[in-house]
Design a protein around this motif. Sequence first.
Motif, short mmCIF file in Angstrom:
data_model
loop_
_atom_site.label_atom_id
_atom_site.label_comp_id
_atom_site.label_asym_id
_atom_site.label_seq_id
_atom_site.Cartn_x
_atom_site.Cartn_y
_atom_site.Cartn_z
N THR A 1 75.71 37.40 25.15
CA THR A 1 76.27 38.14 24.02
C THR A 1 76.43 37.21 22.83
O THR A 1 77.01 36.13 22.95
CB THR A 1 77.64 38.74 24.40
N LEU A 2 75.94 37.65 21.68
CA LEU A 2 76.04 36.81 20.49
C LEU A 2 77.42 36.93 19.85
O LEU A 2 78.00 38.02 19.81
CB LEU A 2 74.97 37.22 19.47
N PRO A 3 77.96 35.84 19.36
CA PRO A 3 79.26 35.91 18.66
C PRO A 3 79.11 36.68 17.35
O PRO A 3 78.03 36.74 16.77
CB PRO A 3 79.60 34.44 18.42
N ASP A 4 80.20 37.28 16.89
CA ASP A 4 80.13 38.08 15.67
C ASP A 4 80.56 37.32 14.43
O ASP A 4 80.51 37.83 13.32
CB ASP A 4 80.98 39.35 15.81
N LYS A 5 81.02 36.05 14.60
CA LYS A 5 81.41 35.25 13.43
C LYS A 5 81.40 33.77 13.80
O LYS A 5 81.38 33.40 14.98
CB LYS A 5 82.80 35.66 12.94
N THR B 1 82.93 30.09 14.28
CA THR B 1 84.21 29.56 14.72
C THR B 1 84.64 28.43 13.80
O THR B 1 83.85 27.91 13.00
CB THR B 1 84.11 29.01 16.16
N ASP C 1 80.25 28.68 21.97
CA ASP C 1 79.71 29.86 22.64
C ASP C 1 78.62 29.46 23.64
O ASP C 1 77.98 28.41 23.49
CB ASP C 1 79.14 30.82 21.58
N GLN D 1 68.18 33.70 14.35
CA GLN D 1 67.18 34.70 14.76
C GLN D 1 66.10 34.74 13.69
O GLN D 1 66.40 34.83 12.50
CB GLN D 1 67.84 36.07 14.91
#
Length: 272
Positions: free
Chosen positions: A19-23, A25, A33, A70
């Motif tokens: 799962t890719l992080p949404d922001k 850190t 991650d 990506q």
Amino acid sequence: MPNIASCFTEFTQPVAHLTLPDKFTFPFYYQPDAISVLAVEQLQQQLELHIPPTHHDADSGKMFGVLVVQNSQQQLGYLAAYSGQLESPVNGAINFVPAVADMQLHDDEYLAQSRIINDINAELELLENSEQFNTIQDAFNQATSSYQQQLLAQQAVMRTTREQRKQQRNDALQQLNDSERQQLHTRLAAQSIAEKKQLHVLKQHWQSKLAALQQTLDSYNSNIAQLKKRRKTLSKNLQKKLFAQYQFLNAEGNVSDLNSIFAAIPEQSPPA
């Protein structure tokens, strides 16, 4: 400068299940991650294959980093970068992103100023490690120690003899007549004056010797301080010149260099 697309590195292991992080850190204290850890491990494997360990082990202080991205084909991969310069070229074996600025490699003025700073560093090392400087430092420290020891010893003797004279004066009140007491007082006063003169001579001797040593030591320290001050000024100017070459584009299309980006903080320069 190579196209950034050529710096893209695909993952060699499946990542579709991650799962890719949404922001982003916080960059200085965080739990990385899982996909970032995978990118790091892949880069570490490449480093072991293509760069000698002496160039990236813990003792050398070389820092590498990854940024998971990506591409336009919706493939996940990462960009890899390093801090400073690599002493061992990888010749394209690892797709490192290009340096933001390479002034330290090609700019004649920058290289000339760098050589001056390196010369100052060499001169400082010679001064601070010279036999003469170490000898004068040792002589000053030894003289200071000897002075303190002799001063304390003389003061201890004076305290003892002062108490002895006091006791003699008290005994004289019971045992001696007026004439004898006067003679004793005169003799004891002369002893006290002689001891004070000895203390004065001791202080003068050591203070004169320490002053001469301090003058020589100050000359060395002054030269060292001036060299460090000059090095600091040159380094600061050179750093500003280098930071001016680092141009960054924000989301609004504005371009700023490092000097202007960090001008508002008290240090007026990047924190690291």
